[in-house]
Design a protein around this motif. Structure first.
Motif, PDB file in Angstrom:
ATOM      1  N   ILE A 113       0.833  -1.201   0.000  1.00 57.16           N
ATOM      2  CA  ILE A 113       0.000   0.000   0.000  1.00 57.16           C
ATOM      3  C   ILE A 113       0.868   1.251   0.000  1.00 57.16           C
ATOM      4  O   ILE A 113       2.057   1.203   0.299  1.00 57.16           O
ATOM      5  N   SER A 114       0.254   2.370  -0.315  1.00 60.81           N
ATOM      6  CA  SER A 114       0.953   3.649  -0.254  1.00 60.81           C
ATOM      7  C   SER A 114       0.613   4.305   1.078  1.00 60.81           C
ATOM      8  O   SER A 114      -0.350   3.941   1.733  1.00 60.81           O
ATOM      9  N   GLY A 115       1.416   5.273   1.466  1.00 57.74           N
ATOM     10  CA  GLY A 115       1.156   5.991   2.701  1.00 57.74           C
ATOM     11  C   GLY A 115       2.158   5.654   3.789  1.00 57.74           C
ATOM     12  O   GLY A 115       3.258   5.168   3.528  1.00 57.74           O
ATOM     13  N   GLU A 116       1.762   5.895   5.011  1.00 54.22           N
ATOM     14  CA  GLU A 116       2.648   5.711   6.161  1.00 54.22           C
ATOM     15  C   GLU A 116       3.081   4.260   6.335  1.00 54.22           C
ATOM     16  O   GLU A 116       4.197   3.975   6.745  1.00 54.22           O
ATOM     17  N   TYR A 117       2.186   3.332   6.035  1.00 52.12           N
ATOM     18  CA  TYR A 117       2.496   1.910   6.187  1.00 52.12           C
ATOM     19  C   TYR A 117       2.827   1.313   4.826  1.00 52.12           C
ATOM     20  O   TYR A 117       2.470   1.860   3.789  1.00 52.12           O
ATOM     21  N   ASP A 118       3.520   0.186   4.855  1.00 55.95           N
ATOM     22  CA  ASP A 118       3.989  -0.445   3.626  1.00 55.95           C
ATOM     23  C   ASP A 118       3.123  -1.624   3.188  1.00 55.95           C
ATOM     24  O   ASP A 118       2.979  -1.883   1.999  1.00 55.95           O
ATOM     25  N   LEU A 119       2.580  -2.355   4.154  1.00 50.38           N
ATOM     26  CA  LEU A 119       1.785  -3.541   3.872  1.00 50.38           C
ATOM     27  C   LEU A 119       0.497  -3.502   4.685  1.00 50.38           C
ATOM     28  O   LEU A 119       0.469  -2.947   5.790  1.00 50.38           O
TER      29      LEU A 119
END
Length: 160
Positions: A113-119
């Motif tokens: 995923i995009s954003g602060e988290y990766d998965l």
């Protein structure tokens, strides 16, 4: 894995090129009930059985259909614990984290995923203890910097 398309007024979104109108109708019928017989599909679509079989084979060959699955009933789902887990990881460990997650039967889906988290992982466990055990194992993996878990309390609707 089956490819899912957003629906628009009951029809598959026209943005997905490569499907003609008949393929879209066939695909929609299979999404509603993948157990429908080829004969029933042929009657509904006003096509021959062999034409429908050929179209299904072509959808499979082209990757629009990658398999068939069972949609589990509420009697089963109501006895499980569903959670969404966001994972922030170091980039160099992604392959190891993905491999670990793939081995965990409790983890039903994993997305980059995009954003602060990766998965983002979707977990479905038989008990909260099983969920807790899996979350602990995820948190202890080398390169996992942070996790955030949300336990699903109820499902308002689900497409797929």
């Amino acid at each position: 894995m089956m490819y899912y398309f957003w629906q628009n007024d009951g029809d598959i979104d026209k943005m997905h090129i490569g499907l003609d109108e008949t393929d879209r109708k066939l695909f929609a019928l299979l999404r509603e009930d993948a157990r429908r017989s080829v004969s029933d599909l042929a009657r509904t679509l006003k096509l021959s059985r062999s034409t429908v079989q050929d179209r299904i084979a072509r959808l499979e060959d082209r990757g629009f259909i990658n398999g068939y699955t069972v949609r589990v009933g509420e009697d089963y789902l109501g006895r499980t614990v569903l959670a969404h887990v966001m994972l922030k990881i170091k980039p160099k460990v992604q392959d190891d984290v993905v491999a670990f997650c793939a081995r965990q039967k409790v983890i039903t889906s994993l997305y980059t995923i995009s954003g602060e988290y990766d998965l983002a992982a979707v977990l479905r466990a038989a008990t909260t203890a099983e969920l807790d055990e899996t979350l602990d194992a995820l948190g202890k993996l080398d390169g996992v910097e942070r996790t955030q878990t949300s336990v699903v309390l109820s499902t308002k609707f689900e497409r797929g």
